[in-house]
Design an enzyme around this catalytic site. Structure first.
Site, PDB file in Angstrom:
ATOM      1  N   HIS A 180       0.773  -1.247   0.291  1.00 13.82           N
ATOM      2  CA  HIS A 180       0.087   0.020   0.026  1.00 13.82           C
ATOM      3  C   HIS A 180       0.981   1.190   0.037  1.00 13.82           C
ATOM      4  CE1 HIS A 180      -3.502  -2.199   0.330  1.00 13.82           C
ATOM      5  NE2 HIS A 180      -3.354  -2.495   1.592  1.00 13.82           N
ATOM      6  N   ASP A 216      -2.477 -10.608  -2.036  1.00 17.07           N
ATOM      7  CA  ASP A 216      -3.052 -10.295  -1.100  1.00 17.07           C
ATOM      8  C   ASP A 216      -4.573  -9.908  -1.256  1.00 17.07           C
ATOM      9  OD1 ASP A 216      -1.991  -8.662   2.007  1.00 17.07           O
ATOM     10  OD2 ASP A 216      -3.725  -7.576   0.951  1.00 17.07           O
ATOM     11  N   HIS A 218      -6.207  -7.195  -0.340  1.00 15.08           N
ATOM     12  CA  HIS A 218      -6.258  -6.031  -0.946  1.00 15.08           C
ATOM     13  C   HIS A 218      -5.436  -5.504  -2.080  1.00 15.08           C
ATOM     14  CE1 HIS A 218      -6.801  -6.245   3.572  1.00 15.08           C
ATOM     15  NE2 HIS A 218      -8.017  -5.477   3.154  1.00 15.08           N
ATOM     16  N   ASP A 306      -4.438 -12.878   3.593  1.00 12.85           N
ATOM     17  CA  ASP A 306      -5.558 -12.286   4.242  1.00 12.85           C
ATOM     18  C   ASP A 306      -7.053 -12.504   3.439  1.00 12.85           C
ATOM     19  OD1 ASP A 306      -4.708 -10.628   2.462  1.00 12.85           O
ATOM     20  OD2 ASP A 306      -4.732  -8.769   3.638  1.00 12.85           O
ATOM     21  N   TYR A 344      -3.456 -11.725   8.929  1.00  6.72           N
ATOM     22  CA  TYR A 344      -3.663 -11.571  10.096  1.00  6.72           C
ATOM     23  C   TYR A 344      -4.467 -12.696  11.237  1.00  6.72           C
ATOM     24  CZ  TYR A 344      -2.841  -7.437   7.405  1.00  6.72           C
ATOM     25  OH  TYR A 344      -2.225  -6.871   6.556  1.00  6.72           O
TER      26      TYR A 344
HETATM   27  C1  SP5 Z   1      -1.127  -4.959   3.894  1.00  7.54           C
HETATM   28  C2  SP5 Z   1      -2.719  -5.026   4.321  1.00  7.54           C
HETATM   29  O1  SP5 Z   1      -3.107  -6.181   4.264  1.00  7.54           O
HETATM   30  N1  SP5 Z   1      -3.176  -3.908   4.676  1.00  7.54           N
HETATM   31  C3  SP5 Z   1      -4.519  -4.062   4.649  1.00  7.54           C
HETATM   32  C4  SP5 Z   1      -4.879  -2.889   5.563  1.00  7.54           C
HETATM   33  C5  SP5 Z   1      -6.512  -2.816   5.569  1.00  7.54           C
HETATM   34  N2  SP5 Z   1      -6.758  -2.135   6.979  1.00  7.54           N
HETATM   35  C6  SP5 Z   1      -8.090  -1.709   6.666  1.00  7.54           C
HETATM   36  C7  SP5 Z   1      -8.578  -1.383   7.903  1.00  7.54           C
HETATM   37  C8  SP5 Z   1     -10.263  -1.067   7.714  1.00  7.54           C
HETATM   38  C9  SP5 Z   1     -10.992  -1.066   9.102  1.00  7.54           C
HETATM   39  N3  SP5 Z   1     -10.955  -1.911  10.022  1.00  7.54           N
HETATM   40  C10 SP5 Z   1     -11.841  -1.596  10.956  1.00  7.54           C
HETATM   41  C11 SP5 Z   1     -11.543  -2.712  11.960  1.00  7.54           C
HETATM   42  C12 SP5 Z   1     -11.567  -2.108  13.143  1.00  7.54           C
HETATM   43  N4  SP5 Z   1     -10.543  -3.053  14.152  1.00  7.54           N
HETATM   44 ZN    ZN Z   2      -4.322  -7.060   2.691  1.00  4.48          ZN
END
Ligand code: SP5
Ligand code: ZN
Length: 362
Positions: A180, A216, A218, A306, A344
């Site tokens: 990202h 990934d 995302h 993920d 995660y």
């Molecule tokens: C590297 C990677 O996988 N980064 C992904 C980051 C995405 N995080 C987004 C989180 C969006 C909001 N989630 C709310 C959860 C509350 N704990």
């Molecule tokens: Zn991710």
């Protein structure tokens, strides 16, 4: 136990590049809609993955520290300088005392809509500087963040060098993740773009075409934008549809296909929330055929896991067998460097990475 199913045989001799310095980044939280929520991208991810790979027979190799040369090709010097000093300046400015925030969290963002064409100035207040370089509130900078982000790029570089030296498959245990991070901004739990750094090392080492395959959950908006106008580095990604309400929300749509010399060297395959192995593998096989036509000299796999069914960060439902099959689909085109991105769910994290690498190992 049948020999085929024993973990020790699965990844026997696989090069596992890592660094203990990747554990020094310890995010205190992810601030989401103003609320500090538990940080999911923690240092225990490194140990979990490392232990699973060692049990499967991988051969560990610690990455040495590298100089700044490739980092300065991939990233804006201002971003590197900011990340290096951000936490120190935060402490010196007293922000850990008043208001009592231990780690750097951005506060005001100089977006195009704020500036409306006026020049971007340097903010004097330390609290206001973070928003110049960070695009979300979830990617905190603590005392060990620079060391770890830097170490992750060392791991990526060492992995790429092993490929240049003739290895067919190498795994780089990069953490924090990187896909990202854009040329000049960090966010999405990423600070420096490890996969982009690896691709650049491969290019400079004489590989004329490099394909980056991002699995990934995302889209790797940072990797995509770094190579968007280049025809020598293909970027292909399968991920949960940002248009269905998922991070990074503004990027990763199917109509993002590259620009200029890079036109058609970017491929985004968004999947609907809830998609499982069938839809996922269909997309992965499409990516395989596109990568094959590109005939790269090396493939960098942005290996996030993920999209797994139990992962808390995405609604995709890929199984362990789905990851093994994903690895198989991406094998045999060119030497592969797998660079760790997200993933995660600690109880399954290790075996998902092992399964993908086992597939890649053929
Ligand atoms: C590297 C990677 O996988 N980064 C992904 C980051 C995405 N995080 C987004 C989180 C969006 C909001 N989630 C709310 C959860 C509350 N704990
Ligand atoms: Zn991710």
């Amino acid at each position: 136990m049948p020999a085929e199913g024993t973990p020790r045989a699965t990844l026997s001799g696989l090069e596992l590049v890592w660094s203990p310095r990747c554990e020094s980044h310890r995010p205190a939280a992810e601030v989401w809609v103003g609320v500090p929520t538990p940080a999911v991208e923690g240092p225990e991810r490194v140990e979990t993955i490392r232990r699973a790979l060692l049990a499967a027979g991988a051969r560990p190799r610690e990455a040495a520290e590298q100089d700044d040369a490739v980092l300065r090709v991939v990233h804006d010097a201002g971003l590197l300088d900011y990340l290096r000093r951000a936490h120190r300046d935060w402490v010196t400015a007293g922000l850990t005392e008043t208001p009592g925030q231990a780690q750097v969290v951005p506060y005001v963002f100089p977006t195009p809509g704020l500036l409306e064409g006026m020049p971007l100035r340097e903010a004097t207040a330390v609290a206001a500087q973070a928003g110049r370089w960070c695009y979300d509130t979830m990617t905190l900078v603590g005392p060990g963040t620079w060391e770890a982000a830097r170490a992750a790029t060392d791991v990526a570089q060492a992995g790429a060098q092993l490929l240049l030296d003739g290895a067919r498959l190498v795994y780089a245990l990069t953490r924090p993740p990187g896909h990202h991070a854009t040329r000049s901004a960090f966010g999405g739990s990423c600070y420096l773009n490890n996969a982009a750094v690896a691709a650049e090392v491969l290019r400079r080492g004489g590989v004329s075409r490099v394909a980056i395959v991002d699995i990934d959950a995302h889209p790797g908006n940072g990797t995509q934008s770094i190579f968007y106008d280049r025809g020598d580095v293909l970027y292909a990604s399968v991920h949960v549809d940002p248009g269905a309400g998922w991070f990074p929300h503004y990027l990763g749509f199917a109509d993002e296909q590259g620009l200029g010399a890079g036109l058609d060297a970017t491929l985004n395959l968004p999947l609907a929330p809830g998609a499982g192995d069938a839809e996922w593998l269909h997309a992965v096989r499409l990516i395989r055929s596109v990568v094959q036509s590109f005939s790269p000299g090396a493939v960098v796999v942005s290996l996030g896991v993920d999209a797994a069914v139990d992962d808390p960060e995405s609604p995709l439902r890929v199984s362990e067998e789905g990851y093994r099959e994903t690895g198989r689909a991406l094998a045999g085109i060119a030497p592969v460097l797998a660079v760790q991105e997200g993933g995660y769910h600690l109880p399954s994290l290790g075996r998902l990475v092992v399964a993908t690498l086992a597939g890649l190992a053929g």
